[in-house]
Design a protein around this motif. Structure first.
Motif, PDB file in Angstrom:
ATOM      1  N   SER A   1       2.796 -12.945   2.676  1.00 16.07           N
ATOM      2  CA  SER A   1       3.232 -12.977   3.868  1.00 16.07           C
ATOM      3  C   SER A   1       4.470 -11.482   3.721  1.00 16.07           C
ATOM      4  O   SER A   1       4.363 -11.348   2.311  1.00 16.07           O
ATOM      5  CB  SER A   1       4.213 -13.359   4.699  1.00 16.07           C
ATOM      6  N   THR A   2       3.848 -10.149   4.127  1.00 16.87           N
ATOM      7  CA  THR A   2       4.663  -9.193   4.117  1.00 16.87           C
ATOM      8  C   THR A   2       5.361  -8.184   5.399  1.00 16.87           C
ATOM      9  O   THR A   2       4.746  -8.486   6.017  1.00 16.87           O
ATOM     10  CB  THR A   2       3.826  -8.192   3.295  1.00 16.87           C
ATOM     11  N   LYS A   3       6.304  -7.697   5.287  1.00 19.13           N
ATOM     12  CA  LYS A   3       7.108  -7.003   6.637  1.00 19.13           C
ATOM     13  C   LYS A   3       6.087  -5.161   5.926  1.00 19.13           C
ATOM     14  O   LYS A   3       6.388  -4.897   7.088  1.00 19.13           O
ATOM     15  CB  LYS A   3       8.443  -6.709   5.961  1.00 19.13           C
ATOM     16  N   GLU A   4       5.766  -5.374   5.362  1.00 17.67           N
ATOM     17  CA  GLU A   4       4.840  -3.974   4.752  1.00 17.67           C
ATOM     18  C   GLU A   4       3.600  -4.323   5.868  1.00 17.67           C
ATOM     19  O   GLU A   4       2.638  -4.559   6.139  1.00 17.67           O
ATOM     20  CB  GLU A   4       4.736  -3.614   2.840  1.00 17.67           C
ATOM     21  N   THR A   5       3.135  -2.649   5.579  1.00 17.40           N
ATOM     22  CA  THR A   5       2.136  -2.328   6.466  1.00 17.40           C
ATOM     23  C   THR A   5       0.856  -1.879   5.155  1.00 17.40           C
ATOM     24  O   THR A   5      -0.165  -1.752   5.822  1.00 17.40           O
ATOM     25  CB  THR A   5       1.810  -0.835   7.346  1.00 17.40           C
ATOM     26  N   SER A   6       0.883  -3.001   4.032  1.00 14.67           N
ATOM     27  CA  SER A   6      -0.120  -3.053   2.977  1.00 14.67           C
ATOM     28  C   SER A   6      -0.089  -4.248   2.138  1.00 14.67           C
ATOM     29  O   SER A   6       1.490  -4.278   2.282  1.00 14.67           O
ATOM     30  CB  SER A   6      -0.286  -0.942   1.871  1.00 14.67           C
ATOM     31  N   TYR A   7      -0.536  -4.513   1.296  1.00 15.93           N
ATOM     32  CA  TYR A   7      -0.723  -5.059   0.137  1.00 15.93           C
ATOM     33  C   TYR A   7      -1.644  -4.670  -0.788  1.00 15.93           C
ATOM     34  O   TYR A   7      -2.777  -4.354  -0.579  1.00 15.93           O
ATOM     35  CB  TYR A   7      -0.767  -6.327   0.740  1.00 15.93           C
ATOM     36  N   CYS A   8      -1.708  -5.488  -1.859  1.00 13.23           N
ATOM     37  CA  CYS A   8      -2.088  -5.462  -2.790  1.00 13.23           C
ATOM     38  C   CYS A   8      -2.457  -6.427  -3.529  1.00 13.23           C
ATOM     39  O   CYS A   8      -1.821  -6.949  -3.949  1.00 13.23           O
ATOM     40  CB  CYS A   8      -1.360  -4.011  -4.458  1.00 13.23           C
ATOM     41  N   ASP A   9      -3.473  -7.104  -3.660  1.00 13.32           N
ATOM     42  CA  ASP A   9      -3.844  -8.194  -3.642  1.00 13.32           C
ATOM     43  C   ASP A   9      -4.445  -7.671  -5.321  1.00 13.32           C
ATOM     44  O   ASP A   9      -5.022  -7.103  -5.965  1.00 13.32           O
ATOM     45  CB  ASP A   9      -5.223  -8.635  -3.225  1.00 13.32           C
ATOM     46  N   GLU A  10      -3.654  -9.151  -6.276  1.00 20.76           N
ATOM     47  CA  GLU A  10      -3.660  -8.099  -7.849  1.00 20.76           C
ATOM     48  C   GLU A  10      -4.419  -9.516  -8.142  1.00 20.76           C
ATOM     49  O   GLU A  10      -4.704  -9.559  -9.453  1.00 20.76           O
ATOM     50  CB  GLU A  10      -2.359  -8.922  -8.325  1.00 20.76           C
ATOM     51  N   ASN A  11      -4.638 -10.467  -7.854  1.00 21.15           N
ATOM     52  CA  ASN A  11      -5.892 -11.853  -8.107  1.00 21.15           C
ATOM     53  C   ASN A  11      -6.946 -11.234  -8.079  1.00 21.15           C
ATOM     54  O   ASN A  11      -7.755 -12.578  -6.964  1.00 21.15           O
ATOM     55  CB  ASN A  11      -5.390 -12.583  -7.844  1.00 21.15           C
ATOM     56  N   VAL A  12      -7.461 -10.069  -8.317  1.00 20.88           N
ATOM     57  CA  VAL A  12      -9.266 -10.336  -8.023  1.00 20.88           C
ATOM     58  C   VAL A  12      -9.782 -10.392  -9.289  1.00 20.88           C
ATOM     59  O   VAL A  12      -9.882 -10.251 -10.232  1.00 20.88           O
ATOM     60  CB  VAL A  12      -9.343  -8.991  -7.208  1.00 20.88           C
ATOM     61  N   THR A  13     -11.116 -10.662  -8.824  1.00 20.69           N
ATOM     62  CA  THR A  13     -12.486 -10.768  -9.855  1.00 20.69           C
ATOM     63  C   THR A  13     -13.623  -9.575  -9.603  1.00 20.69           C
ATOM     64  O   THR A  13     -13.887  -9.599  -8.716  1.00 20.69           O
ATOM     65  CB  THR A  13     -13.130 -12.076  -9.961  1.00 20.69           C
ATOM     66  N   ILE A  14     -13.751  -8.782 -10.992  1.00 18.94           N
ATOM     67  CA  ILE A  14     -14.515  -8.016 -10.481  1.00 18.94           C
ATOM     68  C   ILE A  14     -15.862  -8.075 -10.400  1.00 18.94           C
ATOM     69  O   ILE A  14     -16.671  -8.969 -11.235  1.00 18.94           O
ATOM     70  CB  ILE A  14     -14.974  -6.998 -11.874  1.00 18.94           C
ATOM     71  N   GLY A  15     -17.193  -7.711  -9.305  1.00 18.31           N
ATOM     72  CA  GLY A  15     -18.078  -8.094  -9.335  1.00 18.31           C
ATOM     73  C   GLY A  15     -17.744  -9.440  -8.115  1.00 18.31           C
ATOM     74  O   GLY A  15     -18.910  -9.913  -7.324  1.00 18.31           O
ATOM     75  N   THR A  16     -16.267  -9.822  -7.493  1.00 19.97           N
ATOM     76  CA  THR A  16     -16.515 -10.916  -6.401  1.00 19.97           C
ATOM     77  C   THR A  16     -15.811 -10.284  -4.909  1.00 19.97           C
ATOM     78  O   THR A  16     -14.838  -9.648  -4.977  1.00 19.97           O
ATOM     79  CB  THR A  16     -15.364 -11.925  -6.519  1.00 19.97           C
ATOM     80  N   THR A  17     -17.004 -10.274  -3.972  1.00 18.62           N
ATOM     81  CA  THR A  17     -16.602  -9.881  -2.803  1.00 18.62           C
ATOM     82  C   THR A  17     -15.600 -10.713  -2.198  1.00 18.62           C
ATOM     83  O   THR A  17     -15.810 -12.297  -1.866  1.00 18.62           O
ATOM     84  CB  THR A  17     -17.931  -9.683  -1.688  1.00 18.62           C
ATOM     85  N   TYR A  18     -14.445 -10.443  -1.308  1.00 19.94           N
ATOM     86  CA  TYR A  18     -13.805 -10.866  -0.850  1.00 19.94           C
ATOM     87  C   TYR A  18     -13.485 -10.724   0.480  1.00 19.94           C
ATOM     88  O   TYR A  18     -13.966  -9.016   0.757  1.00 19.94           O
ATOM     89  CB  TYR A  18     -11.996 -10.822  -1.337  1.00 19.94           C
ATOM     90  N   TYR A  19     -13.429 -11.209   2.002  1.00 20.91           N
ATOM     91  CA  TYR A  19     -12.874 -10.789   3.031  1.00 20.91           C
ATOM     92  C   TYR A  19     -11.905 -11.599   3.444  1.00 20.91           C
ATOM     93  O   TYR A  19     -10.954 -11.980   2.820  1.00 20.91           O
ATOM     94  CB  TYR A  19     -14.268 -12.218   3.743  1.00 20.91           C
TER      95      TYR A  19
END
Length: 73
Positions: free
Chosen positions: A33-51
């Protein structure tokens, strides 16, 4: 390294909830959850597609009222 998400500001809302899945049509789970109009998803794996899908919410007293989900990106 992370994946940056950005979206339009909505006047009068309390915040946004962000959901993520590795499938485009189901299994979305709460991410943050955030009050901002942006978010950085730090928990990603290269080569995986996220939706992602996002929805705004308003807090009234102690109750959270959720808006509709965004389109899936």
């Amino acid at each position: 390294m992370g994946l940056n998400l950005k979206w339009e500001e909505i006047i009068g809302i309390s915040g946004f909830t962000i959901y993520r899945s590795v499938k485009s049509d189901n299994n979305f789970t709460y991410l943050a959850s955030t009050k901002e109009t942006s978010y950085c998803d730090e928990n990603v794996t290269i080569g995986t597609t996220y939706y992602y899908k996002i929805r705004a919410y308003v807090k009234l007293n102690d109750t959270q009222i959720n808006g509709d989900f965004s389109e899936i990106v």
